[in-house]
Design an enzyme around this catalytic site. Structure first.
Site, PDB file in Angstrom:
ATOM      1  NE  ARG A 168      -2.538   1.055   3.521  1.00 19.11           N
ATOM      2  CZ  ARG A 168      -3.232   0.784   4.632  1.00 19.11           C
ATOM      3  NH1 ARG A 168      -4.466   0.347   4.547  1.00 19.11           N
ATOM      4  NH2 ARG A 168      -2.675   0.960   5.810  1.00 19.11           N
TER       5      ARG A 168
ATOM      6  CE  LYS B  21      -2.211   4.812   7.273  1.00 22.64           C
ATOM      7  NZ  LYS B  21      -3.408   5.462   7.804  1.00 22.64           N
TER       8      LYS B  21
ATOM      9  CD  GLU C  39     -11.574   5.938   4.475  1.00 27.86           C
ATOM     10  OE1 GLU C  39     -11.136   5.041   5.221  1.00 27.86           O
ATOM     11  OE2 GLU C  39     -10.919   6.387   3.512  1.00 27.86           O
TER      12      GLU C  39
HETATM   13  N1  PLP Z   1      -9.084   4.513   6.609  1.00 30.22           N
HETATM   14  C1  PLP Z   1      -8.249   5.501   6.939  1.00 30.22           C
HETATM   15  C2  PLP Z   1      -8.534   6.864   6.429  1.00 30.22           C
HETATM   16  C3  PLP Z   1      -7.121   5.236   7.739  1.00 30.22           C
HETATM   17  O1  PLP Z   1      -6.285   6.207   8.094  1.00 30.22           O
HETATM   18  C4  PLP Z   1      -6.909   3.920   8.199  1.00 30.22           C
HETATM   19  C5  PLP Z   1      -5.741   3.601   9.021  1.00 30.22           C
HETATM   20  O2  PLP Z   1      -4.750   3.131   8.556  1.00 30.22           O
HETATM   21  C6  PLP Z   1      -7.820   2.926   7.826  1.00 30.22           C
HETATM   22  C7  PLP Z   1      -8.888   3.260   7.034  1.00 30.22           C
HETATM   23  C8  PLP Z   1      -7.615   1.529   8.275  1.00 30.22           C
HETATM   24  O3  PLP Z   1      -6.619   0.889   7.534  1.00 30.22           O
HETATM   25  P1  PLP Z   1      -5.781  -0.303   8.130  1.00 30.22           P
HETATM   26  O4  PLP Z   1      -6.765  -1.333   8.551  1.00 30.22           O
HETATM   27  O5  PLP Z   1      -4.948  -0.765   7.008  1.00 30.22           O
HETATM   28  O6  PLP Z   1      -5.022   0.247   9.273  1.00 30.22           O
HETATM   29  C1  COI Z   2      -3.888   3.529  11.575  1.00 32.94           C
HETATM   30  O1  COI Z   2      -4.894   2.939  11.931  1.00 32.94           O
HETATM   31  O2  COI Z   2      -2.770   2.998  11.548  1.00 32.94           O
HETATM   32  C2  COI Z   2      -3.937   4.902  11.130  1.00 32.94           C
HETATM   33  O3  COI Z   2      -3.037   5.323  10.481  1.00 32.94           O
HETATM   34  C3  COI Z   2      -5.068   5.738  11.500  1.00 32.94           C
HETATM   35  C4  COI Z   2      -4.630   7.018  12.100  1.00 32.94           C
HETATM   36  C5  COI Z   2      -5.811   7.886  12.131  1.00 32.94           C
HETATM   37  C6  COI Z   2      -4.033   6.829  13.466  1.00 32.94           C
END
Ligand code: PLP
Ligand code: COI
Length: 341
Positions: free
Chosen positions: A82, A184, A220
């Site tokens: 990612r 991200k 989201e």
């Molecule tokens: N959506 C956003 C905007 C995020 O910042 C995060 C955190 O990483 C997620 C979703 C969840 O992603 P993940 O499950 O890969 O941490």
């Molecule tokens: C995560 O879940 O790792 C994120 O980056 C979310 C952030 C808002 C702390």
């Protein structure tokens, strides 16, 4: 290694500086080998690309102590790929995915004293990030970059642990169609700060963002994807090109289907149908699964039958199974758990 003297069970989601972090520099078209360093500061030009045009991306993942005392990381290969996608979209050089996983391993190995013990409810959060470091004044990509990973021990993202949250349907948009919502990038979070501070001032825990084009579909929150459960126990998650492809959400959909035998659906979810769901949760590395009890849409209150006291039954099963896999209490699908030591 002897653990640090930290009150693990009462940690919030904050930054605690540890001794060691990984750093690698990109110059003249190539990444250097990278080193562990004790220097927690970054010194860059006043005109660095990251400072002028926000050329920065990041990742988030966690290291845990398992029931049998190993230290593991959950699916770091998916964070690596990612981050590569994020880099390509912001015209940054890709940090090689195998080197990313190696750097994660090195960072955890150098910070084992900060990995919370099994059963504490805390974990070691890892934050890989990359930014344009050389001077850029015309609007163009930097030619030099720094990639770093630091570690910090954390507790729950939302205060109150697993108490259901109250969300507000935001009047602000998070991501444009064909924009950067699916990667991200720091800029996605900068633009959410005013919206989250406003939501907090109004007494809400988080924002629910809708699709920017029609404002009719659920996207989201600022830091997590949505999961819904229908009254007949189907697990539904919004499909959109402008949300972050959450690794937690992808893992939970697999767990729902393969471990719990539930029907799963990734599809567009209209804001109008949210009132018909039985349960709602936020999922992400930081959020794990945080239950949502209420969503307020411009005066209309949507209260989920699961209530404001505890997680709904299916959300709880998903939570128990995912954390069971992460903490080594349940067998993990092949390749999900990277054992560090
Ligand atoms: N959506 C956003 C905007 C995020 O910042 C995060 C955190 O990483 C997620 C979703 C969840 O992603 P993940 O499950 O890969 O941490
Ligand atoms: C995560 O879940 O790792 C994120 O980056 C979310 C952030 C808002 C702390």
């Amino acid at each position: 290694m002897e653990k640090k003297n930290i009150d693990w069970s009462n940690l919030g989601f904050g930054y605690i500086q540890t001794e060691k972090r990984f750093v690698s520099n990109y110059k003249d078209g190539a990444w250097d080998e990278g080193v562990m360093t004790e220097d927690a500061t970054v010194v860059i030009s006043e005109c660095a690309g990251v400072l002028q045009y926000a050329q920065t991306i990041f990742e988030g993942m966690k290291a845990y102590t398992t029931e049998d005392g190993h230290i593991v990381v959950f699916r770091p290969d998916l964070n690596a790929s990612r981050m590569a996608d994020s880099a390509r979209r912001l015209q940054m050089p890709v940090f090689p995915e195998d080197k990313f996983v190696e750097a994660v391993v090195k960072t955890v190995e150098a910070n084992t004293a900060y990995v919370p013990p099994y059963g504490s409810g805390a974990s070691l959060y890892l934050r890989p990030y990359m930014f344009g470091s050389n001077p850029v004044i015309g609007v163009k990509p930097a030619t030099e970059y720094q990639f770093r990973i630091f570690a910090t021990p954390v507790g729950p993202y939302f205060k109150g642990g697993v108490k259901p949250l109250t969300l507000k349907v935001s009047d602000y948009d998070r991501a444009a169609p064909n924009g950067t919502g699916h990667i991200k990038a720091g800029l996605n979070y900068a633009m959410s700060l005013h919206a989250i501070v406003t939501a907090h001032e109004e007494g809400y825990d988080e924002n629910m963002y809708l699709d920017a084009a029609t404002r009719t579909k659920v996207e989201e929150t600022g830091g997590a994807n949505f999961l819904f459960v229908t009254k007949d126990n189907k697990v539904v998650t919004p499909k959109s090109d402008s949300i972050l492809p959450s690794i937690t959400r992808r893992s939970l959909m697999y767990v729902a289907k393969e471990y719990l035998g539930l029907e799963v659906e990734e599809r567009e979810v209209g804001i109008d149908e949210v009132k018909d769901f039985a349960e709602c949760g936020l999922c992400g590395t930081a959020a794990v699964i945080s239950p949502v009890g209420k969503i307020v849409n411009h005066g209309e209150e949507i209260c989920f039958p699961s209530g404001m006291e505890k997680m709904g039954p299916i959300t709880q099963k998903l939570y128990d199974t995912l954390t069971g896999i992460q903490m080594g209490r349940m067998e993990a699908p092949e390749g999900w758990i990277k054992v560090i030591c």
